[in-house]
Write a protein that holds these residues in place. Structure first.
Motif, PDB file in Angstrom:
ATOM      1  N   LEU A 183      31.272 -34.231  15.603  1.00 13.40           N
ATOM      2  CA  LEU A 183      30.704 -34.491  14.275  1.00 13.40           C
ATOM      3  C   LEU A 183      30.192 -33.187  13.664  1.00 13.40           C
ATOM      4  O   LEU A 183      30.453 -32.891  12.483  1.00 13.40           O
TER       5      LEU A 183
ATOM      6  N   PHE B 296      17.135 -40.476  15.545  1.00  9.61           N
ATOM      7  CA  PHE B 296      18.572 -40.806  15.561  1.00  9.61           C
ATOM      8  C   PHE B 296      19.395 -39.592  16.031  1.00  9.61           C
ATOM      9  O   PHE B 296      20.254 -39.714  16.911  1.00  9.61           O
ATOM     10  N   VAL B 297      19.093 -38.406  15.458  1.00 11.79           N
ATOM     11  CA  VAL B 297      19.852 -37.196  15.822  1.00 11.79           C
ATOM     12  C   VAL B 297      19.616 -36.834  17.289  1.00 11.79           C
ATOM     13  O   VAL B 297      20.570 -36.515  18.020  1.00 11.79           O
TER      14      VAL B 297
ATOM     15  N   GLU C  94      22.798 -38.811  24.091  1.00 18.37           N
ATOM     16  CA  GLU C  94      23.525 -39.953  24.663  1.00 18.37           C
ATOM     17  C   GLU C  94      25.019 -39.956  24.330  1.00 18.37           C
ATOM     18  O   GLU C  94      25.791 -40.632  24.987  1.00 18.37           O
ATOM     19  N   HIS C  95      25.418 -39.264  23.267  1.00 17.53           N
ATOM     20  CA  HIS C  95      26.833 -39.207  22.880  1.00 17.53           C
ATOM     21  C   HIS C  95      27.201 -37.754  22.587  1.00 17.53           C
ATOM     22  O   HIS C  95      27.508 -37.396  21.443  1.00 17.53           O
ATOM     23  N   GLU C  96      27.146 -36.909  23.638  1.00 14.49           N
ATOM     24  CA  GLU C  96      27.278 -35.459  23.459  1.00 14.49           C
ATOM     25  C   GLU C  96      28.585 -35.064  22.778  1.00 14.49           C
ATOM     26  O   GLU C  96      28.590 -34.279  21.835  1.00 14.49           O
TER      27      GLU C  96
ATOM     28  N   ARG D 214      18.823 -38.793  19.787  1.00 14.20           N
ATOM     29  CA  ARG D 214      19.508 -39.752  20.671  1.00 14.20           C
ATOM     30  C   ARG D 214      21.010 -39.504  20.686  1.00 14.20           C
ATOM     31  O   ARG D 214      21.645 -39.528  21.738  1.00 14.20           O
ATOM     32  N   LEU D 215      21.559 -39.244  19.502  1.00 14.47           N
ATOM     33  CA  LEU D 215      23.004 -38.980  19.405  1.00 14.47           C
ATOM     34  C   LEU D 215      23.373 -37.758  20.246  1.00 14.47           C
ATOM     35  O   LEU D 215      24.351 -37.771  20.991  1.00 14.47           O
ATOM     36  N   ALA D 216      22.552 -36.707  20.132  1.00 16.38           N
ATOM     37  CA  ALA D 216      22.833 -35.457  20.862  1.00 16.38           C
ATOM     38  C   ALA D 216      22.738 -35.651  22.365  1.00 16.38           C
ATOM     39  O   ALA D 216      23.467 -35.027  23.134  1.00 16.38           O
TER      40      ALA D 216
ATOM     41  N   HIS E 203      23.299 -29.531  25.192  1.00 17.24           N
ATOM     42  CA  HIS E 203      22.524 -30.236  24.146  1.00 17.24           C
ATOM     43  C   HIS E 203      21.702 -29.275  23.306  1.00 17.24           C
ATOM     44  O   HIS E 203      20.541 -29.529  23.005  1.00 17.24           O
TER      45      HIS E 203
ATOM     46  N   GLU F  89      30.797 -36.823  20.972  1.00 13.22           N
ATOM     47  CA  GLU F  89      30.908 -37.294  19.578  1.00 13.22           C
ATOM     48  C   GLU F  89      30.011 -36.449  18.668  1.00 13.22           C
ATOM     49  O   GLU F  89      30.390 -36.096  17.550  1.00 13.22           O
ATOM     50  N   TYR F  90      28.829 -36.118  19.186  1.00 14.66           N
ATOM     51  CA  TYR F  90      27.880 -35.312  18.413  1.00 14.66           C
ATOM     52  C   TYR F  90      28.481 -33.915  18.143  1.00 14.66           C
ATOM     53  O   TYR F  90      28.423 -33.412  17.021  1.00 14.66           O
TER      54      TYR F  90
END
Lengths: 309, 238
Positions: B213, B198-199, B205-207, B201-203, A243, B209-210
């Motif tokens: 993207l 938003f960024v 919770e949806h590694e 959470r995306l990073a 992350h 897809e992030y």
């Protein structure tokens, strides 16, 4: 004028113009010399207060954009050898994996950073000095006009490499050599780059110029091409496992770097091979000096952030 | 102090939103205390474990020589007082209420090879002060107004953009004759909102897809700029 942008993963705010300027400079170097520029950008981002792991991962993300932009420009100039690029990449990915294991082992033994920095300084010093001397000699010879593929008649690769089996012709590079050679070079460079943490392009470009005797402009285009895929894989792994990719940071950087890459590629096309080599040698030697000075200068703070647990 | 007027602490804002153009903020603490009191105002919060590289000298060269792990240290520690710390109260009282770095130090756990605890803490405090997250200002608070047996203070507390999101406590300590006679505290929350949220959470919770993207946007941006430049180059008159 100061406009600050908050980076949601790094959790710091930075001046947007400082980021754009950094991206532009790094992109320019990338387009000019075919190097990714991580060696310069990651420490610069850390000076802005961005944690090292996030700086390195986001840097990989923006290198994808800069190298795509620069590769497109070099592609149009006929400087990308796709076959060579994929072979280098396949070796590089395997070498990179081995390099990661080696660095783990070195860290367990202790004093790994010392060894790595010393090796890096010595290697950059040797490569930079050799390139500088060789290019200076070439420049002193009578001028042969602007560079093109025909004007950069490469000599052949060393005899031992020519003896290897599974030979194939690389039309764009103008060499006929075993497929094992680019795989081996990619493997060694990938391994060294993973151990050193930076410097893939710095090792790859001289290696292709001096070992395979490929024309400098094709080396630059081809290295950029394979670097796209290398940095794609790094970006994905960093995003998924650690992350540490800051998309907002990468987005601002890539805006500057894609523009810079185009300018760099154009300037590259106007320079002779010897001029390019001597400029690259100067950058390599300056980087080496910077690392050496950093090793000698006493720091104001003895602690630097490693990773939050 | 029975019957003495109560000390009052009001902070604003109580919630600091971290938006796309956030660049730190300033917290205002309005304080009313009985006249003749000395005060300390402390902002503190967030504790976690952090690992650092430690530089050391080997022969003539400076390099990373090991790791230092610091546990249970506050993310941020800001302390303002109306007089020198030693004049406020005894060391024991300061220790009890966590006032001053000497009082914070015993709460911190350290781990590192080849370096003693005292040096580790000294270097850690130096690092935090350089990054603006630890700030000590003794004797800097002066009352803006004195009337009706009250002293009023309006204190601006600048918070750097590097301060981690989370909940922080602002504590007011009122001293008289070397003893704490009143206390008050308020909480301030620093939290991401809008696009940064938003960024993040995306990073987290949806590694995958992030990551994809980030790659797709980078490739498209690089290709698009390349295309634009090639068109511009083609149109340029020779």
């Amino acid at each position: 004028m100061n406009i600050f942008l908050y980076l949601p993963i790094a959790e710091v705010s930075v001046n947007i113009f400082a980021l754009l300027g950094m991206g532009l400079t790094i992109g320019f170097l990338s387009g000019l010399f075919g190097v990714g520029g991580g060696f310069l950008l990651t420490p610069a981002l850390m000076m802005l207060g961005i944690p090292p792991t996030i700086a390195a991962a986001s840097d990989s993300n923006q290198i994808v954009a800069a190298t795509t932009s620069a590769t497109y420009a070099h592609w149009r100039l006929g400087n990308v050898d796709v076959k060579m690029g994929f072979l280098l990449l396949s070796g590089g990915l395997c070498g990179g994996s081995l390099g990661v294991e080696i660095i783990k082992l070195l860290r367990q033994i202790g004093n790994a950073d010392f060894l790595i920095k010393i090796c890096y300084v010595v290697m950059l010093g040797i490569v930079g000095f050799y390139m500088f001397q060789e290019s200076l000699r070439s420049l002193r010879r009578p001028a042969i006009g602007p560079s093109d593929l025909g004007a950069e008649q490469p000599e052949s690769a060393p005899g031992v490499l020519l003896a290897l089996p599974w030979k194939t012709h690389f039309a764009m590079s103008g060499v006929t050599i075993s497929v094992l050679v680019p795989i081996m070079i990619g493997f060694l460079v990938g391994m060294l780059a993973a151990v050193m943490g930076v410097g893939g392009g710095f090792i790859m470009v001289p290696a292709l110029v001096y070992i395979l005797r490929m024309p400098v402009h094709v080396v630059i285009g081809t290295n950029l091409f394979q670097e796209i895929f290398l940095c794609m894989s790094i970006t994905f792994m960093q995003a998924e496992l650690n992350h540490t990719v800051d998309f907002v940071l990468a987005l601002v950087l890539l805006f500057g770097s894609t523009l810079g890459a185009q300018l760099g590629a154009r300037v590259s096309g106007r320079l002779r091979a010897d001029q390019l080599k001597i400029l690259l040698a100067c950058i390599i030697l300056l980087t080496m000096l910077d690392i050496a000075v950093d090793l000698l200068r006493s720091p104001s703070v003895l602690l630097s952030l490693k990773a939050a647990v | 102090m029975a019957g003495a007027p109560r000390a009052q602490l009001t902070i604003s804002p109580e919630r600091i939103p971290v938006t796309s153009f956030y660049h730190g903020s300033t917290l205002t603490a309005d304080v009313v205390v009985p006249s003749g009191s000395e005060i300390a105002l402390k902002l503190e919060g967030g504790r976690s474990r952090v690992t650092f590289n430690r530089k050391g000298r080997v022969f003539l060269l400076w390099m990373n020589v090991g790791d230092v792990t610091i546990d249970n240290a506050p993310h941020a520690y800001i302390l303002y007082t109306s007089t020198e710390l030693s004049e406020l109260a005894s060391g024991e009282t300061l220790q009890r209420w966590g006032l001053g770095l000497d009082a914070v130090a015993p709460q911190i756990e350290t781990r590192g090879e080849g370096i003693d605890r005292e040096t580790m803490l000294l270097e850690f405090f130096n690092y935090k002060e350089k990054s603006g997250l630890y700030r000590l200002s003794y004797g800097s608070l002066r009352p803006d107004l004195r009337d009706d047996g009250h002293d009023q203070y309006s204190v601006s507390i600048p918070l750097p953009s590097t301060i981690p999101v989370g909940r922080y406590l602002v504590g007011l300590y009122v001293f008289r004759d070397g003893r704490i006679v009143q206390r008050a505290s308020e909480a301030v929350t620093i939290e991401k909102t809008g696009f940064p949220l938003f960024v993040s959470r995306l990073a987290r919770e949806h590694e995958a897809e992030y990551g994809l993207l980030a790659i797709v946007v980078a490739v498209m941006a690089g290709f698009f700029i390349g295309l634009v430049f090639s068109r511009v180059g083609r149109r340029r008159p020779r």
